[in-house]
Design a protein around this motif. Structure first.
Motif, PDB file in Angstrom:
ATOM      1  N   GLU A  45       0.819  -1.200   0.000  1.00 46.98           N
ATOM      2  CA  GLU A  45       0.000   0.000   0.000  1.00 46.98           C
ATOM      3  C   GLU A  45       0.867   1.271   0.000  1.00 46.98           C
ATOM      4  O   GLU A  45       0.476   2.290  -0.535  1.00 46.98           O
ATOM      5  CB  GLU A  45      -0.920  -0.038   1.235  1.00 46.98           C
ATOM      6  N   TRP A  46       2.029   1.200   0.621  1.00 47.88           N
ATOM      7  CA  TRP A  46       2.898   2.366   0.778  1.00 47.88           C
ATOM      8  C   TRP A  46       4.000   2.435  -0.264  1.00 47.88           C
ATOM      9  O   TRP A  46       4.373   3.512  -0.700  1.00 47.88           O
ATOM     10  CB  TRP A  46       3.555   2.381   2.161  1.00 47.88           C
ATOM     11  N   ILE A  47       4.563   1.256  -0.629  1.00 44.11           N
ATOM     12  CA  ILE A  47       5.734   1.280  -1.521  1.00 44.11           C
ATOM     13  C   ILE A  47       5.537   0.481  -2.801  1.00 44.11           C
ATOM     14  O   ILE A  47       6.484   0.250  -3.548  1.00 44.11           O
ATOM     15  CB  ILE A  47       7.011   0.813  -0.779  1.00 44.11           C
ATOM     16  N   GLY A  48       4.314   0.042  -3.030  1.00 41.42           N
ATOM     17  CA  GLY A  48       3.994  -0.636  -4.286  1.00 41.42           C
ATOM     18  C   GLY A  48       4.817  -1.895  -4.510  1.00 41.42           C
ATOM     19  O   GLY A  48       4.971  -2.719  -3.622  1.00 41.42           O
ATOM     20  N   LEU A 114      -6.859 -22.732  11.204  1.00 40.95           N
ATOM     21  CA  LEU A 114      -8.111 -22.026  10.935  1.00 40.95           C
ATOM     22  C   LEU A 114      -7.915 -20.503  10.861  1.00 40.95           C
ATOM     23  O   LEU A 114      -8.701 -19.807  10.226  1.00 40.95           O
ATOM     24  CB  LEU A 114      -9.157 -22.352  12.003  1.00 40.95           C
ATOM     25  N   GLY A 115      -6.886 -20.010  11.480  1.00 38.81           N
ATOM     26  CA  GLY A 115      -6.604 -18.574  11.425  1.00 38.81           C
ATOM     27  C   GLY A 115      -5.936 -18.136  10.138  1.00 38.81           C
ATOM     28  O   GLY A 115      -5.941 -16.947   9.801  1.00 38.81           O
ATOM     29  N   ILE A 116      -5.363 -19.067   9.401  1.00 38.17           N
ATOM     30  CA  ILE A 116      -4.617 -18.718   8.183  1.00 38.17           C
ATOM     31  C   ILE A 116      -5.505 -18.071   7.124  1.00 38.17           C
ATOM     32  O   ILE A 116      -5.130 -17.035   6.569  1.00 38.17           O
ATOM     33  CB  ILE A 116      -3.835 -19.940   7.653  1.00 38.17           C
ATOM     34  N   PRO A 117      -6.685 -18.627   6.806  1.00 37.13           N
ATOM     35  CA  PRO A 117      -7.527 -17.954   5.801  1.00 37.13           C
ATOM     36  C   PRO A 117      -7.950 -16.542   6.225  1.00 37.13           C
ATOM     37  O   PRO A 117      -8.011 -15.632   5.389  1.00 37.13           O
ATOM     38  CB  PRO A 117      -8.753 -18.867   5.670  1.00 37.13           C
ATOM     39  N   VAL A 118      -8.205 -16.361   7.503  1.00 38.77           N
ATOM     40  CA  VAL A 118      -8.574 -15.031   8.015  1.00 38.77           C
ATOM     41  C   VAL A 118      -7.403 -14.077   7.812  1.00 38.77           C
ATOM     42  O   VAL A 118      -7.573 -12.945   7.323  1.00 38.77           O
ATOM     43  CB  VAL A 118      -8.958 -15.114   9.513  1.00 38.77           C
ATOM     44  N   PHE A 119      -6.222 -14.534   8.171  1.00 40.85           N
ATOM     45  CA  PHE A 119      -4.995 -13.757   8.021  1.00 40.85           C
ATOM     46  C   PHE A 119      -4.744 -13.383   6.551  1.00 40.85           C
ATOM     47  O   PHE A 119      -4.519 -12.216   6.213  1.00 40.85           O
ATOM     48  CB  PHE A 119      -3.828 -14.573   8.590  1.00 40.85           C
ATOM     49  N   ILE A 120      -4.821 -14.373   5.679  1.00 40.32           N
ATOM     50  CA  ILE A 120      -4.575 -14.141   4.246  1.00 40.32           C
ATOM     51  C   ILE A 120      -5.633 -13.214   3.659  1.00 40.32           C
ATOM     52  O   ILE A 120      -5.305 -12.299   2.892  1.00 40.32           O
ATOM     53  CB  ILE A 120      -4.507 -15.481   3.482  1.00 40.32           C
ATOM     54  N   TYR A 121      -6.890 -13.434   4.014  1.00 39.22           N
ATOM     55  CA  TYR A 121      -7.958 -12.565   3.525  1.00 39.22           C
ATOM     56  C   TYR A 121      -7.700 -11.116   3.956  1.00 39.22           C
ATOM     57  O   TYR A 121      -7.846 -10.185   3.160  1.00 39.22           O
ATOM     58  CB  TYR A 121      -9.321 -13.042   4.046  1.00 39.22           C
ATOM     59  N   GLY A 122      -7.325 -10.930   5.211  1.00 41.67           N
ATOM     60  CA  GLY A 122      -7.035  -9.592   5.707  1.00 41.67           C
ATOM     61  C   GLY A 122      -5.906  -8.922   4.949  1.00 41.67           C
ATOM     62  O   GLY A 122      -5.978  -7.731   4.628  1.00 41.67           O
ATOM     63  N   LEU A 123      -4.856  -9.686   4.643  1.00 41.09           N
ATOM     64  CA  LEU A 123      -3.737  -9.120   3.876  1.00 41.09           C
ATOM     65  C   LEU A 123      -4.157  -8.794   2.447  1.00 41.09           C
ATOM     66  O   LEU A 123      -3.770  -7.770   1.893  1.00 41.09           O
ATOM     67  CB  LEU A 123      -2.554 -10.089   3.871  1.00 41.09           C
ATOM     68  N   TRP A 124      -4.944  -9.671   1.857  1.00 39.34           N
ATOM     69  CA  TRP A 124      -5.392  -9.464   0.482  1.00 39.34           C
ATOM     70  C   TRP A 124      -6.282  -8.234   0.381  1.00 39.34           C
ATOM     71  O   TRP A 124      -6.131  -7.408  -0.515  1.00 39.34           O
ATOM     72  CB  TRP A 124      -6.120 -10.718  -0.003  1.00 39.34           C
ATOM     73  N   ARG A 125      -7.204  -8.084   1.342  1.00 40.32           N
ATOM     74  CA  ARG A 125      -8.145  -6.960   1.329  1.00 40.32           C
ATOM     75  C   ARG A 125      -7.620  -5.714   2.044  1.00 40.32           C
ATOM     76  O   ARG A 125      -8.292  -4.698   2.062  1.00 40.32           O
ATOM     77  CB  ARG A 125      -9.462  -7.376   1.991  1.00 40.32           C
ATOM     78  N   LEU A 126      -6.446  -5.836   2.653  1.00 43.71           N
ATOM     79  CA  LEU A 126      -5.892  -4.763   3.491  1.00 43.71           C
ATOM     80  C   LEU A 126      -6.912  -4.347   4.558  1.00 43.71           C
ATOM     81  O   LEU A 126      -7.183  -3.176   4.785  1.00 43.71           O
ATOM     82  CB  LEU A 126      -5.461  -3.564   2.655  1.00 43.71           C
ATOM     83  N   ASP A 127      -7.441  -5.364   5.218  1.00 41.41           N
ATOM     84  CA  ASP A 127      -8.425  -5.159   6.277  1.00 41.41           C
ATOM     85  C   ASP A 127      -7.740  -5.429   7.614  1.00 41.41           C
ATOM     86  O   ASP A 127      -7.466  -6.587   7.966  1.00 41.41           O
ATOM     87  CB  ASP A 127      -9.609  -6.104   6.072  1.00 41.41           C
ATOM     88  N   LEU A 128      -7.465  -4.359   8.331  1.00 37.29           N
ATOM     89  CA  LEU A 128      -6.705  -4.461   9.566  1.00 37.29           C
ATOM     90  C   LEU A 128      -7.373  -5.380  10.586  1.00 37.29           C
ATOM     91  O   LEU A 128      -6.687  -6.144  11.276  1.00 37.29           O
ATOM     92  CB  LEU A 128      -6.479  -3.070  10.175  1.00 37.29           C
ATOM     93  N   SER A 129      -8.696  -5.342  10.678  1.00 40.53           N
ATOM     94  CA  SER A 129      -9.368  -6.180  11.673  1.00 40.53           C
ATOM     95  C   SER A 129      -9.162  -7.667  11.373  1.00 40.53           C
ATOM     96  O   SER A 129      -8.956  -8.464  12.293  1.00 40.53           O
ATOM     97  CB  SER A 129     -10.848  -5.840  11.775  1.00 40.53           C
ATOM     98  N   PHE A 130      -9.187  -8.050  10.097  1.00 39.73           N
ATOM     99  CA  PHE A 130      -8.955  -9.450   9.737  1.00 39.73           C
ATOM    100  C   PHE A 130      -7.489  -9.838   9.949  1.00 39.73           C
ATOM    101  O   PHE A 130      -7.198 -10.944  10.397  1.00 39.73           O
ATOM    102  CB  PHE A 130      -9.374  -9.733   8.286  1.00 39.73           C
ATOM    103  N   VAL A 131      -6.582  -8.931   9.613  1.00 38.51           N
ATOM    104  CA  VAL A 131      -5.156  -9.213   9.811  1.00 38.51           C
ATOM    105  C   VAL A 131      -4.872  -9.407  11.305  1.00 38.51           C
ATOM    106  O   VAL A 131      -4.203 -10.363  11.702  1.00 38.51           O
ATOM    107  CB  VAL A 131      -4.269  -8.091   9.223  1.00 38.51           C
TER     108      VAL A 131
END
Length: 168
Positions: A45-48, A114-131
């Motif tokens: 998001e910051w350095i492309g 079980l936390g891995i998909p939540v973690f990956i989804y958060g990184l993909w969507r840049l959703d801090l709450s999911f990360v």
């Protein structure tokens, strides 16, 4: 070959690496891995495109960490015994572990995953709450797994002279 054995082979954990990894600084600093990986992926998001460098450096940290610290003088502590239990667990096909450890370990590994998909989804969507939720979920169950490795070591240390020799 199971996934854990493949990861161990990738990590190239030889005898020297294992002794160094039994340093509590190595064990406790290992809990920084997920937050560092999170920041590295978020940095797109910051350095492309340069975030690839941050991502590669974060994975390098995973490899360097067990080798970074010296062999501890004392290993009669939770962190060191956790690494001993992990070594024993990784050799379970050669030297079986007590049956009462197998099911809890598998449950903890499953819960961690079980936390891995939540973690990956958060990184993909840049959703801090999911990360953050993914980080927390994975780290809580990983810490519980690590604690189980201590228990495994304590149950197994007298069954093999090599295992008891790790404790100083």
């Amino acid at each position: 070959m199971d996934v854990i054995k493949r990861l161990e082979k990738l990590m190239t954990m030889d005898e020297s690496s294992w002794h160094r990894h039994s340093n509590p600084w190595s064990v406790y600093s290992r809990f920084s891995v997920l937050p560092i990986i999170s920041l590295a992926f978020w940095s797109r998001e910051w350095i492309g495109g340069y975030s690839v460098i941050a991502i590669l450096l974060s994975f390098l940290w995973v490899w360097v960490n067990p080798r970074l610290f010296g062999v501890p003088e004392k290993t009669n502590n939770w962190a060191s015994m956790a690494t001993f239990g992990e070594r024993i667990y990784l050799k379970r096909k050669v030297e079986p572990i007590p049956q009462h450890h197998i099911k809890p370990i598998l449950i903890l590994q499953s819960l961690t995953s079980l936390g891995i998909p939540v973690f990956i989804y958060g990184l993909w969507r840049l959703d801090l709450s999911f990360v953050l939720a993914g980080n927390l979920w994975i780290m809580v169950f990983k810490a519980w797994f690590v604690d189980r490795m201590v228990w495994l070591y304590l149950d197994m240390k007298e069954t093999n002279p090599e295992y008891s020799s790790w404790l100083k």
